[in-house]
Scaffold this active site. Structure first.
Site, mmCIF file in Angstrom:
data_model
loop_
_atom_site.group_PDB
_atom_site.id
_atom_site.type_symbol
_atom_site.label_atom_id
_atom_site.label_comp_id
_atom_site.label_asym_id
_atom_site.label_seq_id
_atom_site.Cartn_x
_atom_site.Cartn_y
_atom_site.Cartn_z
ATOM 1 N N GLU A 274 0.824 -1.206 0.000
ATOM 2 C CA GLU A 274 0.000 0.000 0.000
ATOM 3 C C GLU A 274 0.865 1.264 0.000
ATOM 4 O O GLU A 274 0.436 2.317 -0.451
ATOM 5 C CB GLU A 274 -0.923 -0.015 1.233
ATOM 6 C CG GLU A 274 -2.310 0.481 0.943
ATOM 7 C CD GLU A 274 -3.300 0.145 2.056
ATOM 8 O OE1 GLU A 274 -4.254 -0.592 1.796
ATOM 9 O OE2 GLU A 274 -3.108 0.627 3.195
ATOM 10 N N HIS B 266 6.851 -27.024 -1.733
ATOM 11 C CA HIS B 266 6.160 -28.112 -2.443
ATOM 12 C C HIS B 266 4.985 -27.601 -3.272
ATOM 13 O O HIS B 266 4.177 -28.386 -3.756
ATOM 14 C CB HIS B 266 5.710 -29.169 -1.433
ATOM 15 C CG HIS B 266 6.885 -29.785 -0.727
ATOM 16 N ND1 HIS B 266 7.440 -30.982 -1.102
ATOM 17 C CD2 HIS B 266 7.642 -29.318 0.294
ATOM 18 C CE1 HIS B 266 8.476 -31.243 -0.322
ATOM 19 N NE2 HIS B 266 8.623 -30.249 0.531
ATOM 20 N N LYS C 154 -14.268 0.613 -3.812
ATOM 21 C CA LYS C 154 -15.344 1.036 -2.892
ATOM 22 C C LYS C 154 -16.430 1.779 -3.665
ATOM 23 O O LYS C 154 -17.619 1.543 -3.471
ATOM 24 C CB LYS C 154 -14.792 1.960 -1.798
ATOM 25 C CG LYS C 154 -13.869 1.275 -0.822
ATOM 26 C CD LYS C 154 -13.478 2.243 0.290
ATOM 27 C CE LYS C 154 -12.355 1.676 1.122
ATOM 28 N NZ LYS C 154 -11.772 2.651 2.042
HETATM 29 O O1 PA5 Z 1 -3.466 1.521 5.853
HETATM 30 C C1 PA5 Z 1 -4.577 1.977 5.668
HETATM 31 O O2 PA5 Z 1 -4.821 3.189 5.834
HETATM 32 C C2 PA5 Z 1 -5.744 1.115 5.257
HETATM 33 O O3 PA5 Z 1 -5.369 -0.194 5.025
HETATM 34 C C3 PA5 Z 1 -6.801 1.104 6.339
HETATM 35 O O4 PA5 Z 1 -6.227 0.654 7.528
HETATM 36 C C4 PA5 Z 1 -8.000 0.229 5.986
HETATM 37 O O5 PA5 Z 1 -8.527 0.610 4.757
HETATM 38 C C5 PA5 Z 1 -9.078 0.338 7.046
HETATM 39 O O6 PA5 Z 1 -9.425 1.671 7.231
HETATM 40 P P1 PA5 Z 1 -10.166 2.187 8.523
HETATM 41 O O7 PA5 Z 1 -9.273 1.956 9.693
HETATM 42 O O8 PA5 Z 1 -10.411 3.627 8.259
HETATM 43 O O9 PA5 Z 1 -11.432 1.381 8.633
#
Ligand code: PA5
Length: 451
Positions: free
Chosen positions: A289, A310, A424
């Site tokens: 990310e 494996h 989303k």
């Molecule tokens: O690293 C990040 O910002 C994302 O992976 C969020 O943690 C994830 O989308 C969940 O978001 P939230 O904590 O707002 O529900």
């Protein structure tokens, strides 16, 4: 003193040490961006000094609250996704007995995760278990608006209120979210749940050392002070050397960038301990990310050896040559099993009789590394003496800082995730959420009448 060791001997055959050290200026510049908050995403650098700014008093407060939840819970459900889930899952899994669910004696509640998927069957099965067990839960969402945990919480809120009555249910629910905004904050305030704040300047995937990770880890019965202390050691070390020399964090970040420049665009994290499976998942999110944007970034993958030798071993040995490996190697465990001698040796294993399984595992690691290096897969080795709160804390900070440095060297903002929104929007449009009407029609056409 930090106990994590970085070994690059099996990388130097493809990138000589001098070439890595030549990244020094880039490392110095990346460190400056981190410490002076002058790089992209500088408003999300709260994690940098989080270990040292988290007071022992605050840790004690979380531990005391965790103890009260443990006292009345056989199960503790942690509702969250992404960064609001993977950190606690990584640490809890790494520290837990492999068969915790089947152990007779239960010192602490079992931690069960929800809201990290939208599977109906998953929740049906979970409710079936929760019908028969005493439980409490934490609902975790920094934004307070994420669909998956919100849906799971709506279902579990109704269940826990029916099971215990409104007043008792409220004492069994903890909310961890933004200090002022988001639907979860509004809900938590109106219900009067005990709440913890996810700091504004700490993004989800960097939040394991905030209450997001610390509360569930403490409820699971682990020493969060030792975890934070491990991270403090790595934070102090990182601050003491803002360049590449003698700095495993910087060397790892530079090695990744050198590999990427050489066309090794997939990094596989390898563990030989199944308890580290979710640590790899946490690491995958952290790097994927943070770096995967603007059509750039090393693809983070994960395997567990020798299991996956494996299944994936063939590809790694002889497939597309765009891979390098990072192995987490753990020292021998305290409890030992030695391979017994057999009189008849029908299985022909007497040649290793008397050896510990960890010795066999280590030879598997060395043998695999050399085979992969011969096959064109350079190897980075990260060694820790044991899996403990202390070493996990060190690794958490090690990878967080390495990821920030690596992201800045790559030329991206390591602290945003604009691409996560695309799915989303489509999901909201398909579910008929207000404001998405125009897109609904377009998507319906593209789905050829499936809905
Ligand atoms: O690293 C990040 O910002 C994302 O992976 C969020 O943690 C994830 O989308 C969940 O978001 P939230 O904590 O707002 O529900």
């Amino acid at each position: 003193m930090i106990q994590l060791k970085l070994e690059l001997d099996n990388l130097y055959s493809s990138i000589p040490k001098e070439k890595l050290l030549a990244y020094d200026q880039q490392i110095i510049s990346a460190y400056r961006k981190v410490y002076n908050k002058t790089g992209a995403g500088g408003e999300f650098l709260g994690w940098v000094d989080l270990p040292t700014t988290t007071t022992d008093g605050f840790i004690d407060q979380i531990s005391a609250h965790a103890a009260s939840l443990r006292a009345k819970s056989e199960i503790f459900v942690v509702i969250g996704i992404g960064g609001s889930y993977l950190g606690s899952r990584a640490v809890v899994d790494a520290l837990s007995h492999h068969f915790a669910l089947l152990k007779d004696k239960q010192a602490a509640p079992h931690i069960i995760f929800a809201g990290q998927n939208i599977s109906e069957e998953y929740l049906v099965d979970l409710l079936e278990i929760l019908d028969k067990k005493d439980y409490s839960l934490a609902v975790i969402s920094k934004s307070g608006t994420t669909t998956e945990p919100a849906v799971a919480f709506r279902v579990l809120k109704a269940h826990i209120e029916k099971k215990y009555g409104l007043a008792e249910a409220r004492t069994r629910i903890v909310a961890i979210t933004d200090k002022s905004k988001g639907a979860l904050k509004v809900l938590a305030d109106s219900e009067g749940y005990v709440s913890y704040v996810v700091p504004d300047d700490v993004g989800g995937r960097y939040s394991v050392l905030t209450p997001v990770g610390l509360l569930p880890i403490a409820v699971a019965g682990y020493d969060i002070k030792a975890l934070v202390e491990g991270a403090r050691k790595m934070e102090a070390f990182s601050r003491s050397v803002n360049n590449i020399h003698g700095n495993p964090i910087a060397m790892y970040a530079a090695a990744r960038q050198a590999m990427y420049a050489a066309g090794k665009t997939t990094e596989i994290m390898v563990n030989y301990e199944p308890r580290l499976f979710f640590f790899t998942e946490w690491w995958k999110q952290l790097f994927g990310e943070s770096e995967g944007k603007e059509n750039k970034g090393t693809f983070p993958a994960g395997v567990g050896f020798t299991t996956d030798l494996h299944s994936m071993g063939q590809y790694i040995q002889e497939g597309l040559r765009n891979i390098f490996e990072t192995v987490i190697s753990v020292g021998p465990p305290k409890k030992e099993i030695r391979i017994p001698q057999a009189d008849n040796d029908l299985d022909q294993l007497n040649y290793i009789a008397g050896k510990r399984l960890s010795e066999v595992n280590l030879m598997a690691e060395y043998g695999t590394t050399l085979a992969h290096v011969d096959g064109g897969v350079p190897n980075i080795r990260i060694q820790i003496p044991e899996i403990s709160e202390d070493t996990i804390g060190q690794m958490v900070y090690f990878f967080e800082m390495a990821c920030a440095l690596s992201g800045y060297m790559l030329g991206v903002n390591p602290f945003d995730q604009p691409g996560v929104e695309a799915y989303k929007k489509n999901m909201f449009a398909l579910l008929g959420k207000k404001g998405f009407e125009e897109q609904t029609a377009v998507l319906k056409t593209r789905l050829n009448g499936k809905i």
